[in-house]
Motif scaffolding. Structure first.
Motif, short mmCIF file in Angstrom:
data_model
loop_
_atom_site.label_atom_id
_atom_site.label_comp_id
_atom_site.label_asym_id
_atom_site.label_seq_id
_atom_site.Cartn_x
_atom_site.Cartn_y
_atom_site.Cartn_z
N GLU A 91 104.42 96.06 71.20
CA GLU A 91 105.55 95.99 72.13
C GLU A 91 105.03 95.88 73.56
N PHE A 92 105.56 94.91 74.30
CA PHE A 92 105.07 94.64 75.64
C PHE A 92 106.22 94.55 76.64
N GLY A 93 105.95 95.02 77.84
CA GLY A 93 106.86 94.81 78.95
C GLY A 93 106.22 93.82 79.91
N VAL A 94 106.96 92.78 80.26
CA VAL A 94 106.46 91.74 81.17
C VAL A 94 107.22 91.86 82.49
N ARG A 95 106.49 92.10 83.57
CA ARG A 95 107.12 92.25 84.87
C ARG A 95 106.45 91.31 85.87
N VAL A 96 107.23 90.86 86.84
CA VAL A 96 106.69 89.97 87.87
C VAL A 96 106.93 90.60 89.24
N ARG A 97 105.98 90.41 90.13
CA ARG A 97 106.12 90.94 91.48
C ARG A 97 107.20 90.16 92.22
N HIS A 98 108.03 90.90 92.95
CA HIS A 98 109.10 90.25 93.70
C HIS A 98 108.53 89.43 94.85
N GLU A 99 108.98 88.21 94.97
CA GLU A 99 108.50 87.32 96.03
C GLU A 99 109.61 87.08 97.04
N LYS A 100 109.22 87.04 98.31
CA LYS A 100 110.19 86.77 99.37
C LYS A 100 110.81 85.39 99.18
N GLY A 101 112.11 85.32 99.39
CA GLY A 101 112.81 84.06 99.24
C GLY A 101 113.42 83.86 97.86
N TYR A 102 113.18 84.81 96.94
CA TYR A 102 113.72 84.74 95.59
C TYR A 102 114.50 86.02 95.28
N TYR A 103 115.46 85.90 94.37
CA TYR A 103 116.15 87.08 93.89
C TYR A 103 115.23 87.86 92.95
N ARG A 104 115.35 89.18 93.00
CA ARG A 104 114.51 90.03 92.17
C ARG A 104 114.80 89.78 90.69
N ASP A 105 113.73 89.74 89.90
CA ASP A 105 113.86 89.57 88.46
C ASP A 105 113.44 90.85 87.76
N ARG A 106 114.19 91.26 86.75
CA ARG A 106 113.93 92.54 86.06
C ARG A 106 112.88 92.42 84.97
N GLY A 107 112.36 91.22 84.74
CA GLY A 107 111.33 91.07 83.73
C GLY A 107 111.87 90.92 82.33
N ARG A 108 110.97 90.94 81.38
CA ARG A 108 111.34 90.76 79.98
C ARG A 108 110.60 91.78 79.12
N ASP A 109 111.12 92.04 77.94
CA ASP A 109 110.42 92.82 76.92
C ASP A 109 110.16 91.90 75.74
N TYR A 110 109.00 92.10 75.12
CA TYR A 110 108.65 91.25 73.98
C TYR A 110 108.02 92.10 72.89
N ARG A 111 108.41 91.85 71.66
CA ARG A 111 107.86 92.58 70.52
C ARG A 111 107.30 91.60 69.50
N PHE A 112 106.00 91.75 69.21
CA PHE A 112 105.39 90.91 68.19
C PHE A 112 105.89 91.30 66.80
N LYS A 113 105.84 90.35 65.86
CA LYS A 113 106.43 90.56 64.55
C LYS A 113 105.51 91.30 63.58
N GLU A 114 104.21 90.96 63.57
CA GLU A 114 103.33 91.51 62.56
C GLU A 114 101.87 91.32 62.95
N VAL A 115 101.00 92.03 62.23
CA VAL A 115 99.56 91.84 62.38
C VAL A 115 99.08 90.98 61.21
N LYS A 116 98.41 89.91 61.54
CA LYS A 116 97.89 89.00 60.52
C LYS A 116 96.54 88.47 60.97
N GLU A 117 95.58 88.52 60.06
CA GLU A 117 94.22 88.06 60.36
C GLU A 117 93.63 88.81 61.56
N GLY A 118 93.99 90.09 61.64
CA GLY A 118 93.38 90.95 62.65
C GLY A 118 93.94 90.82 64.05
N ARG A 119 95.11 90.21 64.22
CA ARG A 119 95.72 90.12 65.55
C ARG A 119 97.23 90.00 65.43
N TRP A 120 97.91 90.34 66.53
CA TRP A 120 99.37 90.32 66.53
C TRP A 120 99.87 88.88 66.48
#
Length: 339
Positions: A91-120
């Motif tokens: 499970e990962f949280g993806v966030r971006v630094r707020h940049e001047k001239g843009y509206y603030r973005d709250r980011g995204r959450d992402y969840r991988f499905k499974e481990v296969k061949e030793g990696r997500w």
């Protein structure tokens, strides 16, 4: 000669009289690619992107706390950055630094499905993040109607009642409004007796003029820009009525609600047409979030919605400036704080 004695303590779980070794927690590598672009699909480079995932639990006061590992990268000229890191739970949280001239973005959450061949898996998915530029924020009539700590009841049931969006109130004799921009009617099908009994009501939403109306627009649930909706209301596609049903439709079953978290609306009101039926004057607006009506513990129903209305006829710009609300007498909680 010195004798070195090595001792170790291993926690042992006893199940059905048999000692079992604790299951080892393993970290597996994961990779994500983040693509930052504007709402016109232009890449945004030189933006710092951070990705975090659970690392370990830290004992302490109460239940302790979780500790996370974070790694950062900077988007290239194509607005792309890739990050690879190990994770326990995928499970990962993806966030971006707020940049001047843009509206603030709250980011995204992402969840991988499974481990296969030793990696997500899936390996290296692309996460899109939309940076909406601040272009032309304008003053609007904007109000949170009925939100706490300012609940508002419908004045009466089973009868149409107009709401004036420029006055921000019911029309006379129930308020100070003059123009019934949106007409609400709460029709009681099965009267409310108690929260565990069957009850149901239909909230009918209608408009005063033939070409006035409402249309649905959805916004993403998993992270979003502070400016939730498109910056322009559509010219067409408005319908003259909307119905939402609330209540408990069977005993012992949870209360069913017509509310959707990703639901929003565009509206058109005060439309005037020429002799050929073409619109020559109208005001466009938006409802941020859904429209709700709570009939529990209410003589009629507690209504709740948040709106912004462009005061300029035929101007479809929906980029509201929260610092220039045309309502100047709002109490705490009534002001709309997002563009």
């Amino acid at each position: 000669m010195k004798l070195l004695v090595c001792t170790s303590i291993v926690a042992v779980l006893v199940v059905n009289g048999y000692a079992q070794m604790p299951r080892q927690l393993l970290k597996y590598p994961a990779k994500l690619t983040i693509k930052v672009k504007t709402d016109e699909y232009k890449p945004v480079g030189n933006v710092t992107v951070g990705v975090s995932t659970f690392d370990h639990w830290v004992p302490g006061e109460g239940f302790g706390k979780d500790s996370h590992t974070t790694r950062t990268a900077i988007t290239d000229g194509d607005g792309i950055a890739s990050i690879e890191m190990p994770s326990l739970d995928g499970e990962f949280g993806v966030r971006v630094r707020h940049e001047k001239g843009y509206y603030r973005d709250r980011g995204r959450d992402y969840r991988f499905k499974e481990v296969k061949e030793g990696r997500w898996q899936p390996w290296n998915p692309t996460i899109d993040i939309v940076f909406k530029p601040i272009e032309n924020p304008i003053p609007m009539f904007a109000k949170n109607v009925g939100q706490m700590p300012n609940p508002i009841e419908l004045p009466i049931k089973n009868k149409p009642i107009g709401f004036d969006l420029i006055k921000g109130d019911w029309v006379v004799p129930y308020g100070v409004g003059n123009t019934p921009d949106i007409v609400f009617s709460l029709v009681e099908e099965v009267p409310f007796v108690s929260a565990d009994k069957v009850f149901s009501s239909i909230l009918k939403i209608q408009f005063s003029n033939p070409l006035d109306g409402i249309q649905s627009v959805l916004s993403p649930l998993n992270g979003e820009s502070a400016m939730r909706l498109p910056r322009f209301a559509p010219e067409d596609g408005y319908r003259g009525k909307l119905e939402k049903r609330f209540g408990r439709f069977a005993e012992g079953i949870r209360i069913e609600s017509a509310i959707q978290e990703d639901q929003n609306y565009f509206i058109r009101v005060r439309s005037i047409v020429d002799e050929k039926g073409r619109i020559v004057s109208a005001n466009y607006g938006k409802i941020i979030g859904d429209i709700s009506c709570d009939v529990i513990n209410s003589k009629t129903g507690y209504i709740q919605f948040s709106y912004c209305l462009n005061p300029t006829s035929l101007d479809r710009n929906m980029e509201f400036d929260p610092g220039r609300n045309l309502f100047t007498n709002l109490t705490w909680g009534q002001g709309v704080l997002v563009p």
